[in-house]
Write a protein that holds these residues in place. Structure first.
Motif, PDB file in Angstrom:
ATOM      1  N   ALA A   1      61.174  74.911  73.911  1.00 13.39           N
ATOM      2  CA  ALA A   1      60.909  75.473  72.933  1.00 13.39           C
ATOM      3  C   ALA A   1      61.780  74.477  71.621  1.00 13.39           C
ATOM      4  CB  ALA A   1      62.345  76.859  73.026  1.00 13.39           C
ATOM      5  N   VAL A   2      62.143  73.535  71.430  1.00 15.88           N
ATOM      6  CA  VAL A   2      62.348  73.532  70.284  1.00 15.88           C
ATOM      7  C   VAL A   2      61.798  71.382  70.720  1.00 15.88           C
ATOM      8  CG1 VAL A   2      64.325  74.552  70.281  1.00 15.88           C
ATOM      9  CG2 VAL A   2      64.809  72.043  71.277  1.00 15.88           C
ATOM     10  N   PRO A   3      61.271  70.866  69.178  1.00 14.01           N
ATOM     11  CA  PRO A   3      61.215  69.499  69.196  1.00 14.01           C
ATOM     12  C   PRO A   3      62.851  68.608  69.758  1.00 14.01           C
ATOM     13  CG  PRO A   3      61.467  70.301  67.042  1.00 14.01           C
ATOM     14  CD  PRO A   3      61.441  71.312  67.436  1.00 14.01           C
ATOM     15  N   ASN A   4      61.817  67.966  70.402  1.00 11.48           N
ATOM     16  CA  ASN A   4      62.749  66.499  71.044  1.00 11.48           C
ATOM     17  C   ASN A   4      62.520  65.388  70.206  1.00 11.48           C
ATOM     18  OD1 ASN A   4      63.844  64.287  72.849  1.00 11.48           O
ATOM     19  ND2 ASN A   4      63.591  66.008  74.470  1.00 11.48           N
ATOM     20  N   PRO A   5      63.729  64.731  69.468  1.00  8.25           N
ATOM     21  CA  PRO A   5      63.436  63.580  69.138  1.00  8.25           C
ATOM     22  C   PRO A   5      62.911  61.909  69.925  1.00  8.25           C
ATOM     23  CG  PRO A   5      65.149  64.365  68.703  1.00  8.25           C
ATOM     24  CD  PRO A   5      64.991  65.214  69.829  1.00  8.25           C
ATOM     25  N   ALA A   6      63.376  61.939  71.179  1.00 12.64           N
ATOM     26  CA  ALA A   6      63.528  61.278  72.189  1.00 12.64           C
ATOM     27  C   ALA A   6      61.613  61.539  72.495  1.00 12.64           C
ATOM     28  CB  ALA A   6      63.943  61.097  73.388  1.00 12.64           C
ATOM     29  N   THR A   7      61.102  62.492  72.572  1.00 11.09           N
ATOM     30  CA  THR A   7      59.587  62.538  72.884  1.00 11.09           C
ATOM     31  C   THR A   7      59.005  61.960  72.205  1.00 11.09           C
ATOM     32  OG1 THR A   7      60.116  64.210  74.258  1.00 11.09           O
ATOM     33  CG2 THR A   7      58.370  64.135  73.584  1.00 11.09           C
ATOM     34  N   VAL A   8      59.189  62.680  70.688  1.00  8.59           N
ATOM     35  CA  VAL A   8      58.018  61.664  69.305  1.00  8.59           C
ATOM     36  C   VAL A   8      58.510  60.349  69.159  1.00  8.59           C
ATOM     37  CG1 VAL A   8      58.697  61.992  66.700  1.00  8.59           C
ATOM     38  CG2 VAL A   8      59.114  63.714  68.247  1.00  8.59           C
ATOM     39  N   ALA A   9      60.382  59.843  69.317  1.00 10.91           N
ATOM     40  CA  ALA A   9      59.578  58.601  69.238  1.00 10.91           C
ATOM     41  C   ALA A   9      58.833  57.665  70.062  1.00 10.91           C
ATOM     42  CB  ALA A   9      61.017  57.516  69.749  1.00 10.91           C
ATOM     43  N   ALA A  10      58.480  58.856  71.677  1.00 10.96           N
ATOM     44  CA  ALA A  10      57.662  57.806  72.467  1.00 10.96           C
ATOM     45  C   ALA A  10      56.339  57.909  72.466  1.00 10.96           C
ATOM     46  CB  ALA A  10      58.156  58.158  74.146  1.00 10.96           C
ATOM     47  N   ARG A  11      55.969  59.258  71.465  1.00  5.47           N
ATOM     48  CA  ARG A  11      54.313  58.838  71.331  1.00  5.47           C
ATOM     49  C   ARG A  11      53.790  58.388  70.021  1.00  5.47           C
ATOM     50  NH1 ARG A  11      54.682  66.494  72.176  1.00  5.47           N
ATOM     51  NH2 ARG A  11      54.580  65.965  73.927  1.00  5.47           N
ATOM     52  N   LEU A  12      54.985  57.860  68.814  1.00  4.43           N
ATOM     53  CA  LEU A  12      55.569  57.274  68.382  1.00  4.43           C
ATOM     54  C   LEU A  12      54.640  55.548  68.017  1.00  4.43           C
ATOM     55  CD1 LEU A  12      57.507  58.283  65.371  1.00  4.43           C
ATOM     56  CD2 LEU A  12      55.020  58.529  64.449  1.00  4.43           C
ATOM     57  N   ALA A  13      55.712  55.578  69.753  1.00  2.56           N
ATOM     58  CA  ALA A  13      55.586  54.277  70.156  1.00  2.56           C
ATOM     59  C   ALA A  13      53.424  53.982  70.641  1.00  2.56           C
ATOM     60  CB  ALA A  13      56.477  54.053  71.027  1.00  2.56           C
ATOM     61  N   ALA A  14      53.823  55.010  71.547  1.00  5.16           N
ATOM     62  CA  ALA A  14      52.391  55.069  72.441  1.00  5.16           C
ATOM     63  C   ALA A  14      50.740  55.531  71.930  1.00  5.16           C
ATOM     64  CB  ALA A  14      52.219  56.073  73.272  1.00  5.16           C
ATOM     65  N   ALA A  15      51.183  55.870  70.035  1.00  3.86           N
ATOM     66  CA  ALA A  15      50.629  55.852  69.174  1.00  3.86           C
ATOM     67  C   ALA A  15      50.072  54.945  68.565  1.00  3.86           C
ATOM     68  CB  ALA A  15      50.394  56.727  68.481  1.00  3.86           C
ATOM     69  N   LEU A  16      50.450  53.852  68.731  1.00  3.16           N
ATOM     70  CA  LEU A  16      50.637  52.603  67.773  1.00  3.16           C
ATOM     71  C   LEU A  16      49.514  51.720  68.190  1.00  3.16           C
ATOM     72  CD1 LEU A  16      52.342  51.054  65.143  1.00  3.16           C
ATOM     73  CD2 LEU A  16      53.755  50.309  66.927  1.00  3.16           C
ATOM     74  N   HIS A  17      49.112  51.756  68.965  1.00  4.34           N
ATOM     75  CA  HIS A  17      47.523  51.219  69.434  1.00  4.34           C
ATOM     76  C   HIS A  17      46.744  52.301  70.352  1.00  4.34           C
ATOM     77  CE1 HIS A  17      50.325  47.994  69.124  1.00  4.34           C
ATOM     78  NE2 HIS A  17      49.801  47.702  69.148  1.00  4.34           N
ATOM     79  N   ASP A  18      45.824  51.865  70.052  1.00  5.67           N
ATOM     80  CA  ASP A  18      44.220  52.135  70.728  1.00  5.67           C
ATOM     81  C   ASP A  18      43.687  51.936  72.168  1.00  5.67           C
ATOM     82  OD1 ASP A  18      42.203  49.780  70.096  1.00  5.67           O
ATOM     83  OD2 ASP A  18      41.244  51.380  68.220  1.00  5.67           O
ATOM     84  N   GLU A  19      42.575  51.760  72.673  1.00  7.26           N
ATOM     85  CA  GLU A  19      42.462  51.422  73.720  1.00  7.26           C
ATOM     86  C   GLU A  19      42.040  49.681  73.990  1.00  7.26           C
ATOM     87  OE1 GLU A  19      38.956  53.749  72.217  1.00  7.26           O
ATOM     88  OE2 GLU A  19      41.129  54.137  72.535  1.00  7.26           O
ATOM     89  N   ASP A  20      41.903  49.326  72.715  1.00  3.91           N
ATOM     90  CA  ASP A  20      41.207  48.464  72.606  1.00  3.91           C
ATOM     91  C   ASP A  20      42.282  47.109  72.158  1.00  3.91           C
ATOM     92  OD1 ASP A  20      39.069  48.151  73.300  1.00  3.91           O
ATOM     93  OD2 ASP A  20      38.115  48.756  71.566  1.00  3.91           O
ATOM     94  N   GLU A  21      44.398  47.901  72.030  1.00  2.00           N
ATOM     95  CA  GLU A  21      45.103  47.395  71.513  1.00  2.00           C
ATOM     96  C   GLU A  21      44.859  47.199  70.337  1.00  2.00           C
ATOM     97  OE1 GLU A  21      47.711  47.103  73.357  1.00  2.00           O
ATOM     98  OE2 GLU A  21      46.186  48.203  74.866  1.00  2.00           O
ATOM     99  N   ARG A  22      43.901  47.948  69.069  1.00  2.00           N
ATOM    100  CA  ARG A  22      43.962  47.647  67.735  1.00  2.00           C
ATOM    101  C   ARG A  22      45.062  48.660  67.116  1.00  2.00           C
ATOM    102  NH1 ARG A  22      39.864  45.508  64.610  1.00  2.00           N
ATOM    103  NH2 ARG A  22      40.476  47.025  63.320  1.00  2.00           N
TER     104      ARG A  22
END
Length: 464
Positions: A228-249
């Protein structure tokens, strides 16, 4: 081409080999560790020692340039030819921390020679590679009969490189008029191997940041509030995961703006190097390669920009479980840049990228460390070809070309002085920079001496 007689150079170097090595050992005994305040006096002593030795070598101008941190050394030897080009040599006299307890077989500040190699902190990084210029210029004079170098020769030997060069940019800007040059030679690098001499053509830049994320004002119960509230650890993980695409760009919009792709000629030169990927993986203590699609491992490390997660943390890290939504998390990122990228543009893009992905209810702050610009000298630049010819002449074989994946202050010299940066180093990967039992091969060190004996005459012609 230089008309320096090779036989005279060889004879001169061998005649002065013993004194050269004795002097280098004396310098290596000074523990000029810039990162440790207890050694501040030693860093000063190192600068004093080098200043005196450069004067003894023949440099008519030798000065210590103070900074808010450790001192740098400047020396100048004008050519008798008023139309001669000007060349600036860069290196550093500070060294990494070292102690016997780190795994050294002998005292790191008491040089020893074993199997033709000098073992001591600073032997390769960077005192040995700075010092070969002293014998090199004297061999150049002896072989040509000159009383001054064929170029206006300047040296700038920094005292804070191993501490991140925090005052170097300001120093170069303050003394830009004294440092002005037609080319810069950086002797703080290496070559491919003992059997494969190479010249480095560029280094990557660096941008680092830390993203602090804050959600609830304190850790809260994940059962009562989870979902029900945003989790900063989840946001950190999502930022890290979003840094590259499937071709590692890298997915940061605008990140690749200005990046020039490798030419077919340079890709061919890189492919010619005797690269053993299995051996490289062993050195990397890794088990597989991964990177941007469409590029080889060396191309990824040397010539492509990258983004890396250096650290991620947040929430409970102790034994067992603790069912909380953490109040904060942190993400540490670094971006290696290549020629054409501007650190300030990358910083702006990263801010916008992160800001667009942080949800409402999460307060975030992005802090950037001091950035380093990339530098690259085109393969066909006359000064680069001069370095390659001189090194090939010393080694008696063709010289290859590489780049460095790391970053350094050389880009500041290129940026402030507007001069091409060339890299002249004879160290090899096994020399153990920053590690216990750092060493340098004496024969390779003397090849560095020989290279510079040929280089000044070659550059005098190439840069006119």
């Amino acid at each position: 081409m230089s008309d320096t007689p090779d036989s005279v150079v060889h004879t001169y170097i061998q005649a002065h080999r013993g004194t050269f090595l004795d002097d280098l050992a004396e310098w290596l005994r000074i523990p000029s560790v810039s990162a440790q305040p207890d050694h501040d006096a030693d860093v000063r002593r190192s600068a004093d020692w080098l200043t005196a030795k450069l004067k003894e070598t023949g440099f008519p101008v030798t000065e210590i340039w103070d900074t808010p941190g450790a001192p740098a050394v400047f020396a100048e030897w004008p050519s008798a030819d008023p139309d001669a080009p000007t060349v600036l040599v860069y290196g550093h006299h500070d060294v990494q921390p070292a102690a016997r307890a780190d795994g050294w077989l002998t005292d790191p500040f008491e040089p020893v020679v074993r199997d033709g190699r000098i073992y001591a902190r600073g032997a390769a990084d960077d005192k040995g590679q700075v010092f070969f210029h002293t014998l090199g210029v004297r061999a150049h004079l002896a072989a040509t009969g000159r009383t001054t170098p064929a170029v206006h020769l300047k040296l700038l030997v920094e005292g804070e490189e191993e501490s991140g060069s925090p005052h170097f940019r300001a120093l170069t800007e303050r003394y830009a008029h004294r440092l002005a040059a037609d080319a810069v030679i950086v002797s703080d690098t290496g070559m491919w191997s003992e059997d494969t001499p190479t010249v480095c053509t560029g280094m990557r830049g660096l941008v680092e940041c830390e993203i602090d994320l804050r959600g609830p004002d304190q850790d809260i119960h994940s059962g009562s509030f989870g979902g029900a509230v945003p989790n900063p650890a989840t946001v950190a993980a999502r930022l890290a995961a979003a840094l590259h695409d499937e071709d590692e760009r890298v997915t940061v919009p605008g990140f690749y703006d200005g990046v020039a792709d490798l030419s077919a000629a340079e890709r061919a030169l890189i492919a010619e190097l005797p690269f053993d990927e299995s051996e490289w993986l062993r050195t990397a203590k890794s088990h597989a390669t991964l990177g941007e699609a469409g590029y080889s491992t060396l191309e990824r490390v040397w010539a492509r920009p990258t983004a890396e997660v250096n650290g991620i943390g947040g929430g409970y890290q102790g034994p067992g479980g603790k069912t909380v939504i953490p109040s904060s998390a942190v993400l540490k990122l670094s971006f290696r840049l290549v020629a054409g990228q501007r650190p300030e543009s990358v910083e702006r893009s990263v801010r916008e990228w992160a800001g667009a992905r942080v949800p409402a209810g999460i307060r975030h702050k992005i802090t950037f460390a001091g950035a380093t610009r990339p530098c690259l000298t085109p393969l066909d630049h006359p000064a680069l070809q001069s370095v390659a010819r001189s090194m090939g002449r010393a080694f008696g074989r063709p010289v290859g070309f590489t780049r460095e994946g790391g970053s350094g202050p050389a880009a500041d010299l290129q940026d402030v002085l507007g001069a091409p940066v060339l890299f002249l180093g004879i160290s090899v990967p096994s020399d153990g920079w920053h590690a216990p039992n750092e060493k340098v091969d004496v024969d390779l060190l003397l090849k560095g001496v020989e290279t510079t004996a040929y280089l000044w005459g070659d550059l005098a012609t190439a840069l006119r």
